[in-house]
Design a protein around this motif. Structure first.
Motif, PDB file in Angstrom:
ATOM      1  N   GLN A 139       0.836  -1.209   0.000  1.00 29.07           N
ATOM      2  CA  GLN A 139       0.000   0.000   0.000  1.00 29.07           C
ATOM      3  C   GLN A 139       0.866   1.252   0.000  1.00 29.07           C
ATOM      4  OE1 GLN A 139      -2.150  -1.047   3.500  1.00 29.07           O
ATOM      5  NE2 GLN A 139      -3.834  -1.991   2.392  1.00 29.07           N
ATOM      6  N   ARG A 140       1.938   1.231   0.784  1.00 33.79           N
ATOM      7  CA  ARG A 140       2.847   2.388   0.809  1.00 33.79           C
ATOM      8  C   ARG A 140       3.437   2.626  -0.571  1.00 33.79           C
ATOM      9  NH1 ARG A 140       6.440   1.331   6.247  1.00 33.79           N
ATOM     10  NH2 ARG A 140       4.636   0.918   7.550  1.00 33.79           N
ATOM     11  N   GLN A 141       3.805   1.515  -1.200  1.00 27.89           N
ATOM     12  CA  GLN A 141       4.377   1.619  -2.537  1.00 27.89           C
ATOM     13  C   GLN A 141       3.387   2.295  -3.476  1.00 27.89           C
ATOM     14  OE1 GLN A 141       4.382   0.407  -5.752  1.00 27.89           O
ATOM     15  NE2 GLN A 141       6.456   1.204  -6.034  1.00 27.89           N
ATOM     16  N   ARG A 142       2.112   1.934  -3.344  1.00 25.38           N
ATOM     17  CA  ARG A 142       1.107   2.524  -4.230  1.00 25.38           C
ATOM     18  C   ARG A 142       0.868   3.998  -3.906  1.00 25.38           C
ATOM     19  NH1 ARG A 142      -3.734  -1.097  -3.595  1.00 25.38           N
ATOM     20  NH2 ARG A 142      -2.482  -2.292  -2.116  1.00 25.38           N
ATOM     21  N   VAL A 143       0.962   4.344  -2.615  1.00 21.23           N
ATOM     22  CA  VAL A 143       0.826   5.768  -2.269  1.00 21.23           C
ATOM     23  C   VAL A 143       1.961   6.567  -2.927  1.00 21.23           C
ATOM     24  CG1 VAL A 143       0.791   7.470  -0.413  1.00 21.23           C
ATOM     25  CG2 VAL A 143      -0.300   5.254  -0.085  1.00 21.23           C
ATOM     26  N   ALA A 144       3.165   5.992  -2.875  1.00 23.41           N
ATOM     27  CA  ALA A 144       4.299   6.668  -3.505  1.00 23.41           C
ATOM     28  C   ALA A 144       4.055   6.845  -5.003  1.00 23.41           C
ATOM     29  CB  ALA A 144       5.579   5.877  -3.260  1.00 23.41           C
ATOM     30  N   MET A 145       3.493   5.827  -5.619  1.00 19.64           N
ATOM     31  CA  MET A 145       3.143   5.926  -7.045  1.00 19.64           C
ATOM     32  C   MET A 145       2.094   7.015  -7.245  1.00 19.64           C
ATOM     33  SD  MET A 145       4.742   3.699  -8.896  1.00 19.64           S
ATOM     34  CE  MET A 145       3.689   4.049 -10.284  1.00 19.64           C
ATOM     35  N   GLY A 146       1.108   7.018  -6.349  1.00 16.45           N
ATOM     36  CA  GLY A 146       0.027   7.987  -6.456  1.00 16.45           C
ATOM     37  C   GLY A 146       0.542   9.415  -6.386  1.00 16.45           C
TER      38      GLY A 146
END
Ligand SMILES: Nc1ncnc2c1ncn2[C@@H]1O[C@H](COP(=O)(O)OP(=O)(O)OP(=O)(O)O)[C@@H](O)[C@H]1O
Ligand SMILES: [Mg+2]
Lengths: 280, 394
Positions: free
Chosen positions: B140-147
């Motif tokens: 999820q953190r990885q996706r926030v960074a992508m976001g």
């Protein structure tokens, strides 16, 4: 990661006992003073822990003398000003030490360590002479300046430890997100450093507030005498009367600002605020 | 929006004298997905940070959209970056993390909301918007960074090993969705990894770096089939290529896996390259086969040798057979570096190991001898002194 240990009844009992011993050891003298301050003059020497006759007369007395009120104002003013300056300067210095490579960095760190190790007593007489010559003797700046000097190493060390904990990459990320260096500091670094700043402020404030050595040597009148020094000059109604009651009351009063100060900032000192910023 | 990134002899020398990147010279086309790959310390992050503006460029020119940007601050380059550590702001909610670049750009509050929610929907983060990063899982953190990178539709994405903190399964999942996302957005992307599988599967083109020097640039398939040198040959592919010492005389190769004639195609290439007598022979595991499964006409284009199967791994779809063949190990600086990087520096004392991929129908048995055939036209020959591929067709 926190170490998980099993909670056996034996362990719990042992730790509870140790905790009680420590708390009692630390609190008995404080409670003793509180008890003394609430006793009547005649009961001061009765050796009972709980006053038989409760009175607030000692408190009324100290607030009726201008000496104590003046000293309280001096204490608060000098400690707050010295704390603000030491923390602001310390923040800037600590940030530079933690983040930047500049010529003289080692020298700066070395000198501040040197100051922290210097015995303050040996500085009292030179400072006394210097302040007399410069007209700083018995003034607020006359105390604020040495306080800042001795509080700065403390604040630089505490704060640079905090700054080092803040991941460098957050600042890079802020830059990539479009922040100027100033914005990166204000919006990302400062909020994360806040617990460190408040912790340091508390430590520095307590240091200034409790100081007796400089306060007694570099002041001579109500103009700048702080409470720890002023207590020394308390007298009873007559020369032969023992001022124990009023001194105790004053001692209780001056611990209150520290308790308030800590309680006020405690909510801000949230440990582990940076968790979740970066993995590993 | 066009975003072509040109590195024109870009060089990085750190203040302590370390030459991290030396004359990197390549162009990343608009919308292209380019991978920078190489072992640890080869200068991938440095290259990426120079494109980002986080590191000064010592020499050369970096152009984005035809404009020199060497002197521009990161914020003026309009490039988003995803860090290996994600670098999420721990004191902000997921929503505020993603909104941060837009807030700095003073975007209207309503548009910020809308863009963040849109990005969150794309990345399946909608129900986490009001949580703090500290409470999220790694993926999820990885996706926030992508976001945070995609909300402001930048000219380009830079990613420094964005998946390396995830566990193996999640990494494969995220790899697929990352690839999809990039295709969907069509944004120029430079992606750093030291994982050759990621390099092979994600990129339009792959740039292989070694010690700060670009070794080869090309599509994954091209790099796999036509490595320019030993280093690229050994780095790309898993399990990696087999290397054996060999001698070349009268168009015949004498190697630990037998003596065989060069095919016409290879002979022409080798002659053009001017091969020496001593060579290193390289051959990929899939170019071997159990000789019993092939008829004579199929075997015509190759050679057969017999060896004892040390280890046999059955993967269901194929079988991997490991052999030890006689003769010394092939040695060269490149191979030593590769071995050190993959952590397999401790090699068997005598003989060299050969990994082969045989079809599942093979009845090879561990500890028994097996006749193994290999395709002589798939053999690569390298110059041991400089690692150059002598069979490079260009
Ligand atoms: N700040 C620095 N000062 C001096 N040398 C540095 C600095 N940062 C990196 N280097 C050197 O530059 C070289 C390239 O480093 P870089 O971080 O780009 O490697 P990398 O390819 O990203 O490796 P990894 O896969 O381990 O992240 C290394 O040899 C490193 O020691
Ligand atoms: Mg790196």
């Amino acid at each position: 990661m926190a170490m998980m240990t099993t909670r056996t009844p034996g362990r719990v009992a042992r730790w509870t006992l140790i905790d009680i011993v420590v708390v009692v050891y630390a609190l008995v003298p404080v409670l003793w003073i509180l008890s003394l301050s609430l006793k009547t003059k005649s009961a001061i020497t009765d050796k009972s822990f709980i006053p038989t006759e409760w009175t607030f007369q000692n408190y009324v007395d100290i607030f009726q003398t201008t000496d104590f009120l003046r000293a309280l104002v001096n204490s608060i003013g000098i400690a707050v000003i010295a704390t603000v300056i030491a923390v602001v300067l310390g923040t800037m210095a600590a940030y530079a030490i933690a983040r930047l490579d500049f010529p003289g960095k080692r020298a700066l760190v070395g000198v501040s360590l040197l100051i922290a190790m210097f015995p303050q007593v040996s500085l009292v007489s030179p400072l006394f002479d210097m302040e007399r010559a410069l007209g700083l003797f018995d003034t607020w700046p006359g105390l604020i300046l040495p306080y800042i000097t001795f509080a700065l190493p403390l604040s630089i060390y505490t704060l640079s430890a905090f700054f080092r904990e803040i991941p460098w990459e957050l600042e890079k990320a802020a830059k990539m997100d479009g922040a100027t260096p100033g914005q990166a500091f204000r919006k990302v670094i400062a909020p994360l450093a806040a617990p460190g700043v408040f912790t340091t402020a508390i430590l520095v404030f307590i240091f200034c507030w409790n100081d007796f050595l400089f306060a007694i040597s570099l002041t001579s009148t109500n103009a700048s005498r702080t409470v720890p020094a002023a207590l020394q000059f308390f007298t009873g109604a007559s020369y032969f009367e023992d001022p124990t009651g009023t001194v105790s009351a004053a001692a209780v009063v001056i611990t209150i600002p520290i308790i308030l100060f800590v309680l006020f900032f405690q909510r801000r000192i949230v440990a582990g605020l940076t968790s979740g910023a970066v993995k590993g | 929006m066009m975003a072509e990134i040109v590195l024109d002899k870009v060089t990085k020398r750190y203040p302590d004298g370390a030459l991290a990147v030396s004359e990197a010279d390549f162009t990343i086309a608009d919308g292209e997905f380019v991978i920078l790959v190489g072992p640890s310390g080869c200068g991938k992050s440095t290259t990426l940070n120079m494109i980002a503006g986080l590191e000064d460029i010592s020499d050369g020119e970096l152009r984005i959209d035809g404009q020199r940007v060497n002197e521009k601050a990161p914020k003026d380059r309009d490039i988003a970056m995803v860090f290996q550590s994600y670098a999420l702001y721990p004191h902000m909610s997921v929503r505020e993390n993603m909104a941060f670049p837009l807030r700095l750009a003073k975007v209207d509050d309503k548009i910020v909301r809308q863009k963040v929610e849109q990005a969150a929907a794309t990345l399946d983060l909608t129900q986490h918007l009001d949580r703090k990063p500290g409470n999220l899982s790694g993926g999820q953190r990885q996706r926030v960074a992508m976001g945070r990178a995609i909300v402001r539709s930048p000219k380009a994405f830079l990613m420094d090993e964005p998946l390396s903190n995830l566990d193996a399964k999640l990494r494969v999942q995220m790899r697929t969705s990352l690839s999809k996302l990039q295709k969907q957005l069509g944004t120029t992307t430079v992606y750093v990894t030291h994982d050759q599988t990621e390099a092979m599967t994600l990129g339009d083109r792959v740039v292989v770096l070694r010690g700060g020097i670009v070794q080869q640039i090309g599509s994954p398939q091209f790099l796999y089939e036509q490595p320019a040198n030993l280093f690229v040959a050994g780095f790309i592919g898993s399990p990696s290529m087999n290397f054996l010492p060999a001698t070349l005389a009268d168009n015949e190769v004498n190697s630990p896996i037998g003596k065989f004639a060069l095919t016409d195609r290879i002979r022409a290439l080798v002659e053009k390259a001017g091969a020496s007598r001593e060579v290193i022979l390289g051959i990929r595991p899939e170019h071997f086969e159990d000789a019993h499964l092939l008829d004579d006409s199929a075997k015509a284009g190759g050679a057969t040798f017999a060896a004892t199967v040390d280890v046999l791994e059955s993967m269901g779809s194929d079988k991997y057979a490991y052999f030890t063949v006689e003769g010394d190990q092939a040695t060269s600086q490149e191979l030593e570096e590769l071995a050190a990087d993959s952590g397999s520096a401790d090699v068997p004392d005598s003989g060299s190991q050969v990994v082969t991929r045989l079809s599942a129908a093979s009845d090879a048995r561990q500890g028994e001898s097996l006749d193994v055939w290999f395709d002589a036209d798939k053999v690569l020959l390298f110059d041991p002194s400089n690692g150059k591929n002598l069979t490079y067709a260009g």
